[in-house]
Write an enzyme that holds these catalytic residues in place. Structure first.
Site: not given
Length: 241
Positions: A149, A200, A212
């Site tokens: 990510c 994240h 993402h």
């Protein structure tokens, strides 16, 4: 122990937590001339757990021409810091171990990262990130072979000649805060654990939608935030005004 400037001389060098971290199946990644495609094909042939098993083993990746400084040597391996990948763990750059065969001597100071033709503008960077849709997630990945990510964010900004931190929590700390509800495409959504640790990150592409790299075994996607994601949505950040 003295620092020595080097450049990465192979296409992609994976950084490890220690010289003992690679498994037998990781041999193509640590060969003198690493074959990243063969490595990833071997991991996928072993099943989803093989990629998940990189947690705690790999840290990030370095690409051709990327500068590093050597801080320790051990039997064909070197501990380096990578100045193009800022990290809270070391003010000199991201720290970790790589095979010494992946490096060549560097003359002079660390050069700045080159632009790869991506305009230094939020929407242009987000469009460049979209080119990786469908790419399999790779823990520690920072190359077109695979991305995690924060690697997606870091890699794409660097294509515009902009250095941002490597990891999600450090990216959150470095970004300019934007109030939730005021986000714009190209901003970043950050997601955190209950203690506030950001784990994240993804590019905002619309109201509560983002581009993402989901966790291991999945692919880079542009999708609405699922209920589980919304529960951990923590903040919005921006790197370019």
């Amino acid at each position: 122990m003295t620092a020595e400037g080097c450049l990465v001389s192979v296409e992609v060098s994976t950084m490890w937590t220690s010289p003992q971290a690679p498994r037998e199946m990781d041999a193509p990644a640590v060969a003198d001339q690493p074959d990243v495609k063969a490595w990833l094909d071997a991991l996928d042939a072993e099943g989803a757990d093989a990629r998940k098993g990189l947690h705690g083993r790999t840290l990030t990746q370095l690409v051709t021409g990327e500068p590093v400084d050597i801080v320790e040597e051990s039997a064909g391996w070197v501990r380096v810091v990578a100045p193009w990948q800022p990290a809270a763990a070391d003010s000199r750059g991201y720290p970790g171990w790589v095979p010494s065969s992946h490096l060549s001597p560097r003359a002079g100071d660390s050069p700045p990262p080159p632009s790869d033709g991506v305009e230094a503008e939020r929407l242009a960077i987000c469009r460049a990130a979209h080119l990786h849709l469908g790419l399999p997630y790779l823990w520690g990945g920072t190359s077109p072979y695979g991305l995690d990510c924060s690697g997606l964010v870091h890699h794409t900004y660097r294509r515009a000649g902009i250095v941002v931190p490597r990891d999600a929590h450090d990216q959150y700390q470095a970004a300019t805060p934007v109030p939730l509800g005021d986000e714009q495409p190209g901003d970043l959504y950050f997601f955190a654990k209950p203690d506030g640790w950001v784990f994240h990150v993804g590019f905002v592409t619309g109201t509560r939608t983002m581009l993402h790299a989901p966790e291991s075994g999945r692919f880079i996607e542009d999708a609405a935030l699922a209920p589980g994601r919304l529960e951990t949505l923590f903040a919005v950040g921006r790197f370019l005004a």
